[in-house]
Design a protein around this motif. Structure first.
Motif, mmCIF file in Angstrom:
data_model
loop_
_atom_site.group_PDB
_atom_site.id
_atom_site.type_symbol
_atom_site.label_atom_id
_atom_site.label_comp_id
_atom_site.label_asym_id
_atom_site.label_seq_id
_atom_site.Cartn_x
_atom_site.Cartn_y
_atom_site.Cartn_z
ATOM 1 N N ALA A 20 13.528 11.338 -3.203
ATOM 2 C CA ALA A 20 13.085 11.457 -1.858
ATOM 3 C C ALA A 20 11.520 11.943 -1.685
ATOM 4 C CB ALA A 20 14.081 12.122 -1.139
ATOM 5 N N ILE A 21 11.373 13.092 -2.766
ATOM 6 C CA ILE A 21 9.985 13.394 -2.563
ATOM 7 C C ILE A 21 8.807 12.606 -3.382
ATOM 8 C CG2 ILE A 21 10.651 15.872 -1.914
ATOM 9 C CD1 ILE A 21 9.748 16.585 -4.667
ATOM 10 N N THR A 22 9.180 11.791 -4.174
ATOM 11 C CA THR A 22 8.232 10.817 -4.858
ATOM 12 C C THR A 22 8.227 9.430 -4.830
ATOM 13 O OG1 THR A 22 9.981 11.144 -6.685
ATOM 14 C CG2 THR A 22 8.251 12.736 -6.695
ATOM 15 N N LEU A 23 9.369 9.098 -5.462
ATOM 16 C CA LEU A 23 9.609 7.514 -5.624
ATOM 17 C C LEU A 23 9.589 7.112 -4.160
ATOM 18 C CD1 LEU A 23 9.558 5.807 -7.918
ATOM 19 C CD2 LEU A 23 12.032 5.684 -7.590
ATOM 20 N N ALA A 24 10.598 7.542 -3.177
ATOM 21 C CA ALA A 24 10.677 6.922 -1.999
ATOM 22 C C ALA A 24 9.393 6.951 -0.894
ATOM 23 C CB ALA A 24 12.005 7.765 -1.151
ATOM 24 N N PRO A 25 8.704 8.261 -0.919
ATOM 25 C CA PRO A 25 7.287 7.991 -0.066
ATOM 26 C C PRO A 25 6.190 7.349 -0.673
ATOM 27 C CG PRO A 25 7.758 10.440 -0.907
ATOM 28 C CD PRO A 25 9.120 9.612 -1.261
ATOM 29 N N VAL A 26 6.013 7.278 -2.054
ATOM 30 C CA VAL A 26 5.382 6.492 -2.532
ATOM 31 C C VAL A 26 5.525 4.987 -2.187
ATOM 32 C CG1 VAL A 26 4.320 5.747 -4.827
ATOM 33 C CG2 VAL A 26 4.497 8.305 -4.347
ATOM 34 N N GLY A 27 6.582 4.778 -2.665
ATOM 35 C CA GLY A 27 7.087 3.254 -2.405
ATOM 36 C C GLY A 27 6.816 2.931 -0.839
ATOM 37 N N ILE A 28 7.213 3.596 0.010
ATOM 38 C CA ILE A 28 7.232 3.251 1.476
ATOM 39 C C ILE A 28 5.653 3.301 1.842
ATOM 40 C CG2 ILE A 28 7.727 3.734 3.836
ATOM 41 C CD1 ILE A 28 9.885 5.633 2.790
ATOM 42 N N ALA A 29 4.703 4.244 1.131
ATOM 43 C CA ALA A 29 3.235 4.136 1.432
ATOM 44 C C ALA A 29 2.740 2.909 0.919
ATOM 45 C CB ALA A 29 2.755 5.365 1.070
ATOM 46 N N CYS A 30 3.181 2.707 -0.331
ATOM 47 C CA CYS A 30 2.365 1.313 -0.795
ATOM 48 C C CYS A 30 2.796 -0.030 0.023
ATOM 49 C CB CYS A 30 2.881 0.974 -2.219
ATOM 50 S SG CYS A 30 2.338 2.112 -3.556
ATOM 51 N N VAL A 31 4.085 -0.090 0.587
ATOM 52 C CA VAL A 31 4.373 -1.290 1.180
ATOM 53 C C VAL A 31 3.800 -1.151 2.765
ATOM 54 C CG1 VAL A 31 6.303 -2.359 2.439
ATOM 55 C CG2 VAL A 31 6.725 -1.504 0.057
ATOM 56 N N LEU A 32 3.736 0.235 3.055
ATOM 57 C CA LEU A 32 3.133 0.341 4.638
ATOM 58 C C LEU A 32 1.613 -0.102 4.362
ATOM 59 C CD1 LEU A 32 4.244 3.499 6.352
ATOM 60 C CD2 LEU A 32 4.084 1.007 7.493
ATOM 61 N N VAL A 33 0.888 0.475 3.480
ATOM 62 C CA VAL A 33 -0.530 0.169 3.516
ATOM 63 C C VAL A 33 -0.953 -1.202 3.276
ATOM 64 C CG1 VAL A 33 -2.565 0.542 2.087
ATOM 65 C CG2 VAL A 33 -1.241 2.169 2.498
ATOM 66 N N THR A 34 -0.015 -1.981 2.367
ATOM 67 C CA THR A 34 -0.100 -3.356 2.242
ATOM 68 C C THR A 34 0.386 -4.228 3.454
ATOM 69 O OG1 THR A 34 0.970 -3.084 0.081
ATOM 70 C CG2 THR A 34 0.532 -5.371 0.646
ATOM 71 N N TRP A 35 1.257 -3.945 4.124
ATOM 72 C CA TRP A 35 1.568 -4.509 5.413
ATOM 73 C C TRP A 35 0.222 -4.501 6.417
ATOM 74 C CZ3 TRP A 35 2.247 -3.417 10.682
ATOM 75 C CH2 TRP A 35 2.797 -4.291 11.529
ATOM 76 N N ILE A 36 -0.156 -3.070 6.633
ATOM 77 C CA ILE A 36 -1.150 -2.919 7.412
ATOM 78 C C ILE A 36 -2.297 -3.812 7.183
ATOM 79 C CG2 ILE A 36 -2.723 -1.271 8.474
ATOM 80 C CD1 ILE A 36 -0.357 0.893 8.293
ATOM 81 N N TYR A 37 -2.658 -3.692 5.769
ATOM 82 C CA TYR A 37 -4.004 -4.324 5.243
ATOM 83 C C TYR A 37 -3.778 -6.018 5.532
ATOM 84 C CZ TYR A 37 -7.542 -6.290 2.550
ATOM 85 O OH TYR A 37 -8.438 -6.939 2.097
ATOM 86 N N GLY A 38 -2.570 -6.544 5.480
ATOM 87 C CA GLY A 38 -2.365 -7.858 5.631
ATOM 88 C C GLY A 38 -2.346 -8.023 7.305
ATOM 89 N N PHE A 39 -1.609 -7.281 8.003
ATOM 90 C CA PHE A 39 -1.793 -7.520 9.431
ATOM 91 C C PHE A 39 -3.269 -7.504 9.962
ATOM 92 C CE2 PHE A 39 -0.888 -6.323 13.832
ATOM 93 C CZ PHE A 39 0.360 -7.111 14.189
ATOM 94 N N VAL A 40 -3.947 -6.599 9.545
ATOM 95 C CA VAL A 40 -5.277 -6.285 10.176
ATOM 96 C C VAL A 40 -6.251 -7.389 9.386
ATOM 97 C CG1 VAL A 40 -7.277 -4.691 10.217
ATOM 98 C CG2 VAL A 40 -5.044 -3.974 10.451
ATOM 99 N N ASN A 41 -5.998 -7.915 8.462
ATOM 100 C CA ASN A 41 -6.763 -9.121 7.858
ATOM 101 C C ASN A 41 -5.931 -10.609 7.366
ATOM 102 O OD1 ASN A 41 -9.310 -7.755 6.815
ATOM 103 N ND2 ASN A 41 -7.648 -6.486 6.060
ATOM 104 N N PRO A 42 -5.670 -10.955 8.780
ATOM 105 C CA PRO A 42 -4.517 -11.914 8.604
ATOM 106 C C PRO A 42 -4.922 -13.242 7.759
ATOM 107 C CG PRO A 42 -5.316 -11.812 10.893
ATOM 108 C CD PRO A 42 -5.943 -10.787 10.109
ATOM 109 N N THR A 43 -6.331 -13.699 7.961
ATOM 110 C CA THR A 43 -6.871 -14.629 7.276
ATOM 111 C C THR A 43 -6.912 -14.893 5.883
ATOM 112 O OG1 THR A 43 -9.019 -13.914 7.607
ATOM 113 C CG2 THR A 43 -8.411 -15.384 9.276
ATOM 114 N N LYS A 44 -6.619 -13.542 5.225
ATOM 115 C CA LYS A 44 -6.940 -13.505 3.906
ATOM 116 C C LYS A 44 -5.676 -14.359 3.070
ATOM 117 C CE LYS A 44 -4.491 -10.043 2.237
ATOM 118 N NZ LYS A 44 -3.402 -10.159 1.351
#
Ligand code: TRP
Length: 478
Positions: free
Chosen positions: A454-478
């Motif tokens: 809960a202090i390593t794998l989970a937050p790192v996993g969530i953070a990666c997915v979140l960043v990817t989602w936000i990046y994809g959302f902000v650059n939808p044409t990619k």
């Protein structure tokens, strides 16, 4: 097993006597509420629809990984925080870490609940409609065409879907207003096993249809070429949504739990049952989807065109099973909606100092109003289907906007912050003792394993997915 009792301990704020803090008298009472919250439309509607649009078996694998390593550990963080704090999400963070901004996470949860409720009630409304169909003529005339017609009626209609949505919202509000949540959850104690039995019956019918094999293949034979960022985002957000994690609902329920309960075991049971029901729902839907030649990627309408056609194939029994099944899905949705509305109401009572009846009325009305544009834009052919909100170049219908922002952004963010709080804001020892409860062993290896996940794998996993989602959302044409 001893029968549970729901004691009402009067720990109320003396100024507001209408607000009495209940307490679960036993492990069973808590489990009923938590499992009732977890099992809902997310399992029966959301899981098959997401699996269908996100690559089938590949989605299932990623989803299971997300449940085991991210969402379930995050749920346990919420549960332990809740029991430790003995108050609302906002209050819990303030109590454990006074004078810090962590409490904002509780606040974001309240907002997320409000948003989720607005589109959840739309789908709960659709379920009511199918239940009413069952009470009337039944499902024998549901051919592929007729199924599409009925669904389209809900998607393009104006008053009909709104009335059903209002009904779902009002029922939830009335239950909370009358303070009979626990009564409903107790009723669910008998109704949920029934849901399970009917689900198995439907699975049996579905997998024995001609051409069902392709559906099983879709579910269990992974095609890794379909694995992409969208699969992972969708699996993670579905994992949070289905376990009711990321907005403080589980935290709120755990605040009513007595100290002797082992939260770790509870978390495993909740996650296990929830996952079982989701997979059964998949087994009910996909064999039939392929047998009937429907599109697996049919989206939010998937179960509404598939289930009635299965019932049509069940002869006389189909009328009974179908009607009962839609009724039970609605009850499952209701116990989930209660758990989403409750933190919103609690927050309005505790932090905004409103009276409970006013808080309930406001929250219910607000969610309904926000749900109106969602209801009318659930399909591109809806009354508001042509109107889109433009955000970073994404053209989103209102329904999709609410669903996306709450599920893809707010829930994972809420879970991430809860995990970070475990790491930075709370003491390791206190957390592990809270998980074990007064009777358990806090030094058990499984609790250590949870803590480090809960202090390593989970937050790192969530953070990666979140960043990817936000990046994809902000650059939808990619
Ligand atoms: N888990 C419920 C479902 O699968 C929905 C739900 C209830 C929920 N409470 C929640 C989702 C809190 C997110 C947060 O239908």
């Amino acid at each position: 097993m001893s029968e549970q009792k729901f004691h009402l301990h009067d720990q109320a704020d003396p100024i507001d006597e209408a607000h009495v803090r209940g307490k679960f008298g036993s492990r069973l009472g808590f489990m009923l509420a938590a499992v009732g919250s977890a099992i809902g439309l997310g399992n029966i509607w959301g899981f098959p629809y997401k699996m269908g649009t996100s690559g089938g078996a590949v989605f299932l694998i990623v989803y299971l990984v997300c449940i085991i390593f991210v969402a379930a550990p995050a749920m346990l963080v919420e549960l332990s925080l809740g029991r430790h704090g003995q108050t609302s999400p906002v209050g819990t963070y303030k109590k454990i870490a006074p004078g810090t901004p962590w409490f904002l996470n509780g606040f974001m949860g309240v907002m997320a609940g409000f948003v989720i409720l607005s589109f959840y009630s739309v789908i709960a409304g659709w379920v009511i409609k199918y239940f009413i169909v069952g009470l009337g003529k039944g499902f024998s005339e549901f051919t592929a065409e007729h199924s599409e017609d009925v669904l389209r009626g809900l998607q393009v209609g104006l008053t009909e879907p709104l009335v059903y949505q209002a009904l779902a919202m009002i029922l939830t509000g009335v239950i909370i207003y009358m303070g009979i949540e626990k009564g409903i959850e107790r009723a669910a104690k008998y109704l949920m096993p029934l849901l399970f039995v009917l689900l198995i019956l439907i699975v049996v019918r579905s997998v024995t249809l001609k051409g069902a094999g392709a559906g099983l293949e879709f579910m269990f034979k992974p095609d890794f070429s379909k694995l992409n960022a969208q699969t992972v985002t969708s699996a993670l957000s579905q994992a949070f949504f289905t376990l009711s994690v990321g907005m403080g609902a589980m935290l709120t329920y755990a605040s009513y739990v007595s100290k002797d309960i082992h939260l770790g075991r509870s978390a495993i049971m909740i996650a296990g049952m929830d996952t079982g029901v989701a997979i059964l729902a998949g087994l009910a839907i996909f064999p039939a989807v392929f047998a009937f030649g429907l599109e697996a990627s049919g989206g939010p309408g998937l179960i509404f065109v598939t289930l009635p056609q299965i019932f049509a194939q069940m002869g006389f029994l189909g009328h009974l099973v179908g009607t009962a099944f839609f009724f039970l899905i609605f009850i499952a949705a209701l116990t989930s909606m209660i758990s989403i509305l409750e933190p919103v109401v609690t927050w309005l009572v505790d932090d905004v100092n409103l009276k409970r009846h006013l808080a309930t009325g406001l929250a219910t009305t607000g969610a309904f109003l926000l749900g109106i544009p969602a209801c009318l834009s659930a399909s591109d052919k809806g009354v508001l289907g042509e109107y889109t909100v433009s955000l970073f170049g994404n053209e989103l219908r209102f329904f999709d906007l609410l669903e996306n922002l709450s599920i893809n952004l707010m829930l994972p963010l809420g879970g991430l912050v809860a995990c970070l709080f475990l790491l930075l804001g709370w003491k390791k020892r206190a957390a592990m003792e809270e998980v074990a409860g007064s009777e358990g062993n806090p030094d058990h290896w499984a609790i250590k394993l949870w803590y480090y996940t809960a202090i390593t794998l989970a937050p790192v996993g969530i953070a990666c997915v979140l960043v990817t989602w936000i990046y994809g959302f902000v650059n939808p044409t990619k």
